[in-house]
Write a protein that holds these residues in place. Structure first.
Motif, PDB file in Angstrom:
ATOM      1  N   MET A 288       1.598   9.168  -6.058  1.00  0.00           N
ATOM      2  CA  MET A 288       1.945  10.573  -5.790  1.00  0.00           C
ATOM      3  C   MET A 288       3.018  11.067  -6.754  1.00  0.00           C
ATOM      4  O   MET A 288       2.948  12.198  -7.244  1.00  0.00           O
ATOM      5  CB  MET A 288       2.413  10.743  -4.345  1.00  0.00           C
TER       6      MET A 288
ATOM      7  N   ALA B  83       0.831  -1.204   0.000  1.00  0.00           N
ATOM      8  CA  ALA B  83       0.000   0.000   0.000  1.00  0.00           C
ATOM      9  C   ALA B  83       0.868   1.258   0.000  1.00  0.00           C
ATOM     10  O   ALA B  83       0.570   2.226  -0.713  1.00  0.00           O
ATOM     11  CB  ALA B  83      -0.925  -0.010   1.212  1.00  0.00           C
ATOM     12  N   PHE B  84       1.921   1.262   0.801  1.00  0.00           N
ATOM     13  CA  PHE B  84       2.815   2.412   0.849  1.00  0.00           C
ATOM     14  C   PHE B  84       3.503   2.620  -0.506  1.00  0.00           C
ATOM     15  O   PHE B  84       3.614   3.750  -0.988  1.00  0.00           O
ATOM     16  CB  PHE B  84       3.862   2.219   1.952  1.00  0.00           C
TER      17      PHE B  84
ATOM     18  N   LEU C  10       0.996   4.011  -2.949  1.00  0.00           N
ATOM     19  CA  LEU C  10       0.745   5.418  -2.624  1.00  0.00           C
ATOM     20  C   LEU C  10       1.883   6.309  -3.125  1.00  0.00           C
ATOM     21  O   LEU C  10       1.649   7.359  -3.723  1.00  0.00           O
ATOM     22  CB  LEU C  10       0.566   5.576  -1.111  1.00  0.00           C
TER      23      LEU C  10
END
Length: 74
Positions: free
Chosen positions: A20, A12-13, A16
């Motif tokens: 971004m 998930a990180f 993300l």
């Protein structure tokens, strides 16, 4: 936390961060293109003004030459 939760958090990180980075780079490219486009139109406008000035200067020089050398008196 067990191994599955840790790998889920890492995934998930990572998603993300990649999302971004994609958004930031896309927005940066759009801004850069807009600035370059504005600069091009400004430079083209300045060239148009200089061409108009050169045309006026050419007309004035021709009038002076005709008057000086008597070419306008038939």
């Amino acid at each position: 936390m067990n191994d599955a939760q840790i790998w889920t958090m890492i995934g998930a990180f990572t998603a993300l961060m990649l999302g971004m980075m994609t958004i930031v780079s896309t927005l940066f490219i759009r801004v850069l293109r807009a600035e370059i486009g504005g600069l091009r139109s400004e430079v083209n406008g300045r060239f148009d003004v200089m061409n108009a000035r050169m045309d006026g200067l050419d007309r004035d020089v021709q009038a002076l030459v005709k008057r000086t050398f008597g070419l306008d008196r038939d």
